[in-house]
Design an enzyme around this catalytic site. Structure first.
Site, PDB file in Angstrom:
ATOM      1  N   GLU A  91       3.795   6.403   8.758  1.00 37.34           N
ATOM      2  CA  GLU A  91       2.715   7.110   8.338  1.00 37.34           C
ATOM      3  C   GLU A  91       1.982   8.134   9.236  1.00 37.34           C
ATOM      4  O   GLU A  91       2.648   8.076  10.438  1.00 37.34           O
ATOM      5  CB  GLU A  91       1.290   5.957   8.583  1.00 37.34           C
ATOM      6  CG  GLU A  91       1.033   5.108   7.496  1.00 37.34           C
ATOM      7  CD  GLU A  91      -0.057   4.231   7.683  1.00 37.34           C
ATOM      8  OE1 GLU A  91      -0.779   4.096   8.752  1.00 37.34           O
ATOM      9  OE2 GLU A  91      -0.421   3.174   6.844  1.00 37.34           O
ATOM     10  N   LYS A 131       2.632  -4.256   3.322  1.00 42.98           N
ATOM     11  CA  LYS A 131       1.755  -2.942   3.407  1.00 42.98           C
ATOM     12  C   LYS A 131       2.129  -2.002   2.523  1.00 42.98           C
ATOM     13  O   LYS A 131       1.225  -1.139   1.882  1.00 42.98           O
ATOM     14  CB  LYS A 131       1.917  -2.358   4.733  1.00 42.98           C
ATOM     15  CG  LYS A 131       1.215  -3.511   5.779  1.00 42.98           C
ATOM     16  CD  LYS A 131       1.323  -2.557   7.248  1.00 42.98           C
ATOM     17  CE  LYS A 131       1.163  -3.440   8.308  1.00 42.98           C
ATOM     18  NZ  LYS A 131      -0.064  -4.003   8.696  1.00 42.98           N
ATOM     19  N   ARG A 148      -7.391 -13.161   4.074  1.00 42.17           N
ATOM     20  CA  ARG A 148      -7.625 -14.366   4.613  1.00 42.17           C
ATOM     21  C   ARG A 148      -9.165 -14.269   5.587  1.00 42.17           C
ATOM     22  O   ARG A 148      -9.663 -13.149   5.471  1.00 42.17           O
ATOM     23  CB  ARG A 148      -6.708 -15.067   5.555  1.00 42.17           C
ATOM     24  CG  ARG A 148      -6.236 -13.557   6.736  1.00 42.17           C
ATOM     25  CD  ARG A 148      -5.443 -14.045   7.725  1.00 42.17           C
ATOM     26  NE  ARG A 148      -5.018 -12.846   8.393  1.00 42.17           N
ATOM     27  CZ  ARG A 148      -5.464 -11.861   9.217  1.00 42.17           C
ATOM     28  NH1 ARG A 148      -6.689 -12.185   9.770  1.00 42.17           N
ATOM     29  NH2 ARG A 148      -4.950 -10.989   9.777  1.00 42.17           N
TER      30      ARG A 148
END
Ligand code: ADP
Length: 670
Positions: A200, A116, A291
């Site tokens: 975050e 990430k 995916r």
């Protein structure tokens, strides 16, 4: 196009891929572990190969073995599904090295988006908006705490390698940061073998809106609109819909464009999803999944395209079948994920046998994607999803109506499920009004998780009728098998000359025992339960369903028996009762609070108390890791830890006693 495809997965997604491959005339090769020898995907594929023991690490995650099987079976391509090896760059490379086509993006793209942190760095360079946060390499605990303070609380700690909500911690206050960081790192290390995290800003009322993208090798990139996946429990998606309700068309376009930019930035090929978090009309990149997503069917349903077919065509080197302006959305779709999990135990994954599983008939407006059928086991080894129900309607309202109907007609017995939660969401006025954000379930928890409001006397009476009918059926079967089937001794209406014509039954329901009396009267039955006397009769039996009349009301229900264990499927709800043998009642129900039992199989990752320690109710005694998530086991009451039966790191079975516990009232009298 390939002629043979290996599917390196199991369950509903393996079945889903087999269906598209078959339609395209591609032969399919399934793989299975010991636990899946008779699984649905195995029976649906053209051939199936055994790959190892039940644990995923020794079967579905064994790259070498999968490549071996692909080569031996003559497959030319490998579809990884979702989960397992679908986002594993090494697997994509191993396929290429063995001359197999990996149905997915290039290994570099997987690697870039697999972290990430790295993904955010790339997106920042491509000017895709990001949530304020910290995603650098320096993982020093003090530095992380400083960064958290700079971002401003509340913050969200995420595993860099994360997925499925694992390794995520919301931290409200600076003083909780250290402990939360440790927990996140431990969970991340356990689940992904990588304890790095990022931080975050925690948005307080966001929506999760993601965009489906598709790219071919010729450099064409398109998006297929968005999905709103805001309905989540603990950061895990529960309900998804497309299109996102009440989204400004300008923002929708901007998101689509940002997603295409993101895909181009990493030279993407195949199906991918760019996830955004959305609040106050602003959207920020969260991560990209390289995916096919679990929730891809809602996109298929509104666009009319088969995304697995697209994946296979792109993997075979074909161009995308359409360009952006030919992609249109029609109507509205919902998907709900039906999970084997126990709402009464804080939604811990449930395991066991699906003694009965029945979905409503599929129609153009209803699609069921499932990998299990009646009689199958939900094992502790894999994801406990039972099925996805996908509905379509001309507009959101009609789609929602179909969803409610489909959930009402879904029958599951044997394992606890989240079906009541799904029904409650679908029926909730705030959901109908599209007031969705990621806090929806928690905010409405008291309404969504309320136990079904049924009259206990009705439930007990219905259970008694189910038992009467079971006896009748058994007697009828014995009579048929006997040399004198017309003998009056086989009479099964309970009516005996000069005999006391009643039966006393005892049922356990919600940890209490209730007596029910069934009287066989000349005109029918009378059932006495909870002080009420209700006239009743069994009117018809059809394929395991009963039509009964109770106090003048006709009721349709399905009883599912497992010995003395009865599940009553009634009006879309499953009620579990136990028919008690009066002889076997000694010692029952006693001392339940004096033990801490493993609610599911798992590994004990932390023992937080020592023998003899005094604890207060709710205090965490142990931390159990199961299904790659940590579950705290609290003290059931104020009291003393008498004995701890396992050590940290040990594997435990469901139902074993972990801690013997003496509740305070007992210890004070001792
Ligand atoms: P995972 O890959 O583990 O699923 P994601 O990064 O996709 O983790 O986030 C999962 C969910 O967590 C999101 O759908 C959203 O509900 C919530 N979430 C993620 N980031 C934030 C944030 N910064 N603020 C609030 N909620 C967030």
């Amino acid at each position: 196009m390939f002629s043979k495809l290996l599917i390196a997965n199991r369950g509903e997604i393996a079945c889903r891929i087999i269906a598209s491959a078959r339609r395209l005339g591609i032969k399919t090769v399934a793989v299975y572990s010991d636990a899946d020898a008779e699984a649905l995907h195995v029976t649906q594929a053209d051939e199936a190969w055994h790959i190892g023991p039940a644990s995923a690490a020794e079967s579905y995650l064994r790259i070498e073995r999968l490549i071996d099987v692909a080569k031996s079976s003559g497959a030319e391509a490998v579809h990884p599904g979702y989960g397992f090896l679908s986002e594993n760059a090494a697997f994509a490379e191993a396929c290429a090295a063995a001359d197999l086509v990996f149905v997915g993006p290039p290994a570099d793209a997987i690697r870039a988006m697999g972290s990430k942190s790295e993904a955010k760095a790339i997106m920042a360079r491509a000017s895709v908006p990001l949530v304020p946060g910290y995603h650098d390499a320096d993982q020093d605990a003090e530095r992380l705490a400083e960064e958290a303070a700079a971002i401003g609380f509340p913050v969200l700690i995420k595993a860099s390698a994360g997925g499925g909500g694992k390794g995520m911690r919301v931290v409200e206050r600076p003083e909780d940061f250290g402990a939360a960081l440790e927990g996140a790192q431990r969970e991340a290390a356990g689940a992904f073998g990588d304890e790095r995290v990022l931080i975050e800003k925690y948005l307080t009322r966001p929506r999760h809106v993601e965009v489906q993208v598709f790219a071919d090798r010729a450099g064409n990139v398109v998006h297929l609109f968005e999905r709103d996946c805001s309905l989540q429990r603990r950061h895990q998606k529960v309900v998804e819909e497309a299109p996102a309700p009440a989204l400004d068309p300008k923002i929708r376009d901007a998101m689509g464009e940002a997603a295409v930019t993101a895909a181009r930035a990493i030279g993407y090929v195949g199906a991918g999803t760019v996830e955004f978090i959305f609040e106050d009309d602003a959207f920020y990149f969260m991560e990209m999944n390289t995916r096919l997503q679990v929730e891809h069917p809602v996109t298929e349903v509104i666009t009319g395209f088969d995304l697995v077919e697209w994946q296979l065509r792109v993997a075979a080197g074909e161009r995308l079948p359409v360009d952006q302006k030919e992609i249109r959305a029609r109507g509205h779709a919902f998907e709900v994920r039906l999970y084997a999990e126990n709402p009464a135990r804080d939604f811990l994954p449930a395991t066991g046998r699906l003694h009965h599983l029945l979905f409503p008939q599929e129609t153009p407006g209803l699609r069921i994607d499932s990998g299990v059928r009646s009689g199958d086991d939900i094992s502790p080894y894999y994801d406990p999803m039972i099925a996805k129900l996908i509905v379509w309607g001309e507009d959101r309202e009609s789609a929602l109506r179909r969803l409610r109907a489909a959930l009402h007609q879904t029958e599951v017995a044997g394992v606890a499920t989240n079906l009541p939660l799904l029904q409650a969401i679908a029926a909730h006025p705030a959901f109908a009004a599209a007031q969705v954000d990621t806090g929806f379930i928690q905010r409405h928890a008291h309404e969504l998780l309320a136990p079904p409001a049924v009259e206990r006397q009705d439930l007990l009476a219905l259970a008694a009728l189910a038992e009467v009918e079971r006896r009748r059926a058994e007697t009828a079967a014995s009579a048929k098998a006997s040399p004198d089937p017309s003998s009056p001794w086989w009479g099964c209406d309970g009516w005996r000359l000069n005999a006391d014509t009643h039966r006393d039954l005892h049922f356990q329901l919600d940890d209490d025992t209730f007596a029910v009396t069934v009287r066989y009267l000349p005109g029918g039955l009378e059932i006495e339960a909870e002080g009420a006397r209700l006239p009743a009769s069994v009117m018809a039996v059809d394929d395991g369903r009963l039509l009964v009349e109770l106090a003048g009301r006709r009721i349709n229900l399905r009883p599912v028996w497992r010995g003395a264990d009865l599940t009553l499927l009634w009006e879309g709800k499953a009620h579990r009762l136990l028919l008690l043998d009066p002889q076997a009642q000694v010692d029952r129900g006693e001392g339940a609070s004096a033990k801490v039992i493993a609610p599911m199989p798992g590994r004990l990752v932390q023992v937080k108390v020592v023998e003899g320690q005094e604890v207060t109710r709710g205090e965490t005694l142990l931390v159990l890791e199961a299904m790659k998530m940590e579950h705290s086991l609290p003290a059931p009451a104020d009291g003393r830890v008498a004995a701890i039966h396992f050590r940290e790191g040990e594997q435990v079975e469901e139902g074993v006693e972990l801690v013997s516990f003496v509740a305070a009232t007992e210890s004070s009298t001792a």
